[in-house]
Enzyme design. Sequence first.
Site, PDB file in Angstrom:
ATOM      1  N   THR A 108      23.673   0.695  11.368  1.00 25.19           N
ATOM      2  CA  THR A 108      24.335  -0.244  12.293  1.00 25.19           C
ATOM      3  C   THR A 108      24.742  -1.548  11.607  1.00 25.19           C
ATOM      4  O   THR A 108      25.554  -2.305  12.138  1.00 25.19           O
ATOM      5  CB  THR A 108      23.395  -0.615  13.447  1.00 25.19           C
ATOM      6  OG1 THR A 108      22.268  -1.333  12.901  1.00 25.19           O
ATOM      7  CG2 THR A 108      22.891   0.617  14.172  1.00 25.19           C
ATOM      8  N   ASP A 200      23.621  -4.737  -4.498  1.00 25.68           N
ATOM      9  CA  ASP A 200      22.489  -5.005  -3.600  1.00 25.68           C
ATOM     10  C   ASP A 200      21.586  -6.060  -4.261  1.00 25.68           C
ATOM     11  O   ASP A 200      20.923  -5.779  -5.265  1.00 25.68           O
ATOM     12  CB  ASP A 200      21.716  -3.711  -3.340  1.00 25.68           C
ATOM     13  CG  ASP A 200      20.654  -3.915  -2.267  1.00 25.68           C
ATOM     14  OD1 ASP A 200      20.697  -3.209  -1.251  1.00 25.68           O
ATOM     15  OD2 ASP A 200      19.776  -4.800  -2.452  1.00 25.68           O
ATOM     16  N   ASP A 203      17.757  -5.173  -4.554  1.00 27.98           N
ATOM     17  CA  ASP A 203      17.508  -4.143  -5.561  1.00 27.98           C
ATOM     18  C   ASP A 203      17.679  -4.695  -6.972  1.00 27.98           C
ATOM     19  O   ASP A 203      16.898  -4.380  -7.876  1.00 27.98           O
ATOM     20  CB  ASP A 203      18.460  -2.952  -5.355  1.00 27.98           C
ATOM     21  CG  ASP A 203      18.016  -2.067  -4.203  1.00 27.98           C
ATOM     22  OD1 ASP A 203      16.876  -2.228  -3.727  1.00 27.98           O
ATOM     23  OD2 ASP A 203      18.824  -1.221  -3.769  1.00 27.98           O
TER      24      ASP A 203
HETATM   25  C1  PRP Z   1      20.730  -8.260   2.161  1.00 22.45           C
HETATM   26  C2  PRP Z   1      20.911  -9.726   1.824  1.00 22.45           C
HETATM   27  C3  PRP Z   1      21.043 -10.361   3.183  1.00 22.45           C
HETATM   28  C4  PRP Z   1      21.769  -9.301   3.954  1.00 22.45           C
HETATM   29  C5  PRP Z   1      23.205  -9.713   4.086  1.00 22.45           C
HETATM   30  O1  PRP Z   1      19.441  -7.974   2.545  1.00 22.45           O
HETATM   31  O2  PRP Z   1      19.862 -10.257   1.061  1.00 22.45           O
HETATM   32  O3  PRP Z   1      19.811 -10.682   3.791  1.00 22.45           O
HETATM   33  O4  PRP Z   1      21.665  -8.076   3.229  1.00 22.45           O
HETATM   34  O5  PRP Z   1      23.896  -8.854   4.905  1.00 22.45           O
HETATM   35  P1  PRP Z   1      24.480  -9.290   6.314  1.00 22.45           P
HETATM   36  O6  PRP Z   1      25.164 -10.623   6.110  1.00 22.45           O
HETATM   37  O7  PRP Z   1      25.444  -8.197   6.622  1.00 22.45           O
HETATM   38  O8  PRP Z   1      23.362  -9.364   7.293  1.00 22.45           O
HETATM   39  P2  PRP Z   1      18.957  -6.498   2.893  1.00 22.45           P
HETATM   40  O9  PRP Z   1      19.154  -6.218   4.345  1.00 22.45           O
HETATM   41  O10 PRP Z   1      19.594  -5.538   1.938  1.00 22.45           O
HETATM   42  O11 PRP Z   1      17.400  -6.572   2.679  1.00 22.45           O
HETATM   43  P3  PRP Z   1      16.551  -6.825   1.350  1.00 22.45           P
HETATM   44  O12 PRP Z   1      16.785  -8.249   0.940  1.00 22.45           O
HETATM   45  O13 PRP Z   1      15.167  -6.589   1.819  1.00 22.45           O
HETATM   46  O14 PRP Z   1      17.006  -5.848   0.300  1.00 22.45           O
HETATM   47  N1  URA Z   2      23.554  -7.185   0.977  1.00 23.73           N
HETATM   48  C1  URA Z   2      23.610  -7.154  -0.366  1.00 23.73           C
HETATM   49  O1  URA Z   2      22.572  -7.222  -1.053  1.00 23.73           O
HETATM   50  N2  URA Z   2      24.817  -7.052  -0.952  1.00 23.73           N
HETATM   51  C2  URA Z   2      25.945  -6.995  -0.238  1.00 23.73           C
HETATM   52  O2  URA Z   2      27.033  -6.915  -0.851  1.00 23.73           O
HETATM   53  C3  URA Z   2      25.875  -7.023   1.150  1.00 23.73           C
HETATM   54  C4  URA Z   2      24.658  -7.125   1.737  1.00 23.73           C
END
Ligand code: PRP
Ligand code: URA
Length: 209
Positions: A108, A200, A203
């Site tokens: 989503t 990411d 990651d």
């Molecule tokens: C990533 C990033 C943000 C989010 C951005 O986190 O660090 O928090 O995605 O995306 P958005 O603007 O569409 O919400 P992620 O959900 O991958 O989690 P993580 O940091 O635990 O890997």
């Molecule tokens: N979260 C990430 O870590 N990278 C992106 O490009 C978007 C969301």
Amino acid sequence: MSKLYVFDHPLIQHKLTYIRDKNTGTKEFRELVDEVATLMAYEITRNLPLEEVTIETPVSLAKTKVVSGKKIGLVPILRAGLGMVDGILKIIPAAKVGHVGLYRDPETLKPVEYYLKLPSDIAERDLIVIDPMLATGGSASAAIQLLKEKGAQNIKLMCLIAAPEGINQVQQDHDDVDIYVAAVDEKLNDHGYIVPGLGDAGDRLFGTK
Ligand code: PRP
Ligand code: URA
């Protein structure tokens, strides 16, 4: 009215290039994010209010300045926001740190909350929400909403890379929150990743996949 600031300092732009590069490994990625966070903290604190104090140098009395005003709180969005905390604390060492745990549901793309721990006095602090990526804006907007529900009044958002969609979302939801970024990229792809972005962020920071 929410404002957008893009930090175009050459060192920030230079380091961001290597952060983006897919050939940059975890160790170097982490170091570069840390360094850029320090540089961005320097820029974001440019307008902190000062007050005059009198101190004694070894030679004479001196009227000089110290930072006044509200205290600062950092609120990284877990996980990836953690990568920027130490870099900011290098130059704002007295800041308190709250944590908001959110992950983006891969289907989503909506944020799911899993953790919240904040300093007790957030209403009296100038808060900086930190996340390297502002993609759809769902995570940042939800984090800001959580802080407001806990009494926060003065919030800034600091990200490395933003997509136009994320900027629009946060500005629409939180008109009172200024956004500070190192770059505004072109768009989101079908999976909600920023293009060209850096992949990411979590990651790459923590070596997971
Ligand atoms: C990533 C990033 C943000 C989010 C951005 O986190 O660090 O928090 O995605 O995306 P958005 O603007 O569409 O919400 P992620 O959900 O991958 O989690 P993580 O940091 O635990 O890997
Ligand atoms: N979260 C990430 O870590 N990278 C992106 O490009 C978007 C969301």
